[in-house]
Design a protein around this motif. Structure first.
Motif, PDB file in Angstrom:
ATOM      1  N   LEU A  93      41.498 -25.541  -7.090  1.00 46.11           N
ATOM      2  CA  LEU A  93      42.986 -25.705  -7.671  1.00 46.11           C
ATOM      3  C   LEU A  93      43.247 -24.747  -8.849  1.00 46.11           C
ATOM      4  O   LEU A  93      44.333 -24.089  -8.749  1.00 46.11           O
ATOM      5  N   ARG A  94      42.334 -24.496  -9.532  1.00 46.66           N
ATOM      6  CA  ARG A  94      42.497 -23.397 -10.708  1.00 46.66           C
ATOM      7  C   ARG A  94      41.314 -22.726 -10.885  1.00 46.66           C
ATOM      8  O   ARG A  94      40.145 -23.300 -11.130  1.00 46.66           O
ATOM      9  N   GLY A  95      41.374 -21.502 -11.179  1.00 45.52           N
ATOM     10  CA  GLY A  95      40.141 -20.588 -11.255  1.00 45.52           C
ATOM     11  C   GLY A  95      39.225 -20.348  -9.984  1.00 45.52           C
ATOM     12  O   GLY A  95      39.441 -21.253  -9.046  1.00 45.52           O
ATOM     13  N   PRO A  96      38.348 -19.659 -10.408  1.00 46.67           N
ATOM     14  CA  PRO A  96      37.591 -19.405  -9.429  1.00 46.67           C
ATOM     15  C   PRO A  96      36.342 -20.630  -9.170  1.00 46.67           C
ATOM     16  O   PRO A  96      35.872 -21.096 -10.230  1.00 46.67           O
ATOM     17  N   CYS A  97      36.262 -21.165  -8.121  1.00 46.96           N
ATOM     18  CA  CYS A  97      35.418 -22.258  -8.011  1.00 46.96           C
ATOM     19  C   CYS A  97      33.829 -21.591  -7.792  1.00 46.96           C
ATOM     20  O   CYS A  97      33.274 -21.297  -6.493  1.00 46.96           O
ATOM     21  N   THR A  98      33.265 -21.538  -8.820  1.00 45.82           N
ATOM     22  CA  THR A  98      31.702 -20.908  -8.793  1.00 45.82           C
ATOM     23  C   THR A  98      30.800 -21.812  -9.657  1.00 45.82           C
ATOM     24  O   THR A  98      31.285 -22.357 -10.537  1.00 45.82           O
ATOM     25  N   ASP A 116      27.633 -22.011 -11.987  1.00 45.63           N
ATOM     26  CA  ASP A 116      26.503 -21.199 -12.618  1.00 45.63           C
ATOM     27  C   ASP A 116      25.239 -21.579 -12.446  1.00 45.63           C
ATOM     28  O   ASP A 116      24.633 -22.742 -12.591  1.00 45.63           O
ATOM     29  N   PRO A 117      24.482 -20.544 -11.914  1.00 48.04           N
ATOM     30  CA  PRO A 117      23.048 -21.112 -11.380  1.00 48.04           C
ATOM     31  C   PRO A 117      22.123 -21.662 -12.598  1.00 48.04           C
ATOM     32  O   PRO A 117      21.264 -22.251 -12.425  1.00 48.04           O
ATOM     33  N   LYS A 118      22.430 -21.158 -13.803  1.00 49.65           N
ATOM     34  CA  LYS A 118      21.456 -21.343 -14.980  1.00 49.65           C
ATOM     35  C   LYS A 118      21.788 -22.852 -15.388  1.00 49.65           C
ATOM     36  O   LYS A 118      20.978 -23.715 -15.484  1.00 49.65           O
ATOM     37  N   THR A 119      23.027 -23.095 -15.483  1.00 45.74           N
ATOM     38  CA  THR A 119      23.669 -24.464 -15.852  1.00 45.74           C
ATOM     39  C   THR A 119      23.953 -25.504 -14.833  1.00 45.74           C
ATOM     40  O   THR A 119      23.592 -26.754 -15.027  1.00 45.74           O
ATOM     41  N   GLY A 120      24.228 -25.200 -13.911  1.00 49.05           N
ATOM     42  CA  GLY A 120      24.586 -25.921 -12.615  1.00 49.05           C
ATOM     43  C   GLY A 120      25.975 -26.669 -12.695  1.00 49.05           C
ATOM     44  O   GLY A 120      26.419 -27.354 -12.021  1.00 49.05           O
ATOM     45  N   GLN A 121      26.733 -25.948 -13.706  1.00 50.10           N
ATOM     46  CA  GLN A 121      28.047 -26.457 -13.834  1.00 50.10           C
ATOM     47  C   GLN A 121      29.159 -25.688 -13.106  1.00 50.10           C
ATOM     48  O   GLN A 121      29.094 -24.487 -12.691  1.00 50.10           O
ATOM     49  N   MET A 122      30.287 -26.431 -12.632  1.00 53.12           N
ATOM     50  CA  MET A 122      31.213 -25.707 -11.845  1.00 53.12           C
ATOM     51  C   MET A 122      32.306 -25.157 -12.728  1.00 53.12           C
ATOM     52  O   MET A 122      32.822 -25.613 -13.552  1.00 53.12           O
TER      53      MET A 122
END
Length: 180
Positions: free
Chosen positions: A65-70, A72-78
């Motif tokens: 919906l907003r921004g790139p859906c990636t 973070d491999p270090k924190t696991g946050q979307m």
């Protein structure tokens, strides 16, 4: 006015022994067992069909919906706002398959069976009614013949529905029979 108090245990017994509760419990158990069948159909048939156009796993379909859906491999946050419409589509297909199977394999055959049973019952009642009517007609003819014998008149002179014997009295209350 004093009302009789029903104990908690008695009320619970009444609740459990109602037919609806037993039917509902059976339905829940069958529904839970049926879930495995539906899941197997979705995974084994529906997902491969969808996979012909994309991926076999509907859960992987999503939009950002907003921004790139990636992630973070270090924190696991979307990062971004992800809408998992593939999961919704998978659940909707599961529901539709379940509803179709329940309708076509359980509801429709039971409705046809009950309709046939009601038609047979109605036909049976119609035959019974016909038998009762014919018995009544035969009894009226016998009554008319007996009245005609007694009075020396022609049979059927009183009419089939008059209910009266000679002299305006009913055939049963016409008095003692005179032997000739």
């Amino acid at each position: 006015m004093s009302e009789k108090k029903v104990s908690l245990l008695d009320g619970f017994k009444v609740f459990l022994t109602r037919g609806n509760v037993i039917d509902l419990a059976v339905a829940v158990v069958i529904g839970a067992a049926f879930t495995n069948i539906v899941n197997a159909v979705v995974k084994g048939v529906i997902n491969p069909l969808v996979g012909a156009f994309g991926t076999q796993d509907l859960d992987s379909y999503s939009s950002c919906l907003r921004g790139p859906c990636t992630t973070d491999p270090k924190t696991g946050q979307m990062g971004g706002i992800e809408i998992l419409w593939g999961s919704v589509l998978s659940a909707a297909l599961s529901f539709l398959i379940t509803a179709a199977v329940v309708y076509f394999l359980m509801v429709l055959p039971m409705a046809k069976y009950l309709a046939r049973r009601a038609a047979m019952q109605a036909a049976k009642e119609g035959v019974q009614e016909t038998i009762e009517v014919s018995e009544l007609e035969v009894l009226k003819e016998i009554r008319d013949a007996l009245v005609a014998q007694r009075t020396g008149g022609a049979p059927g002179s009183l009419g089939p529905d008059s209910g009266e014997g000679p002299g305006g009295t009913s055939g049963a209350a016409a008095g003692p029979r005179e032997d000739r």
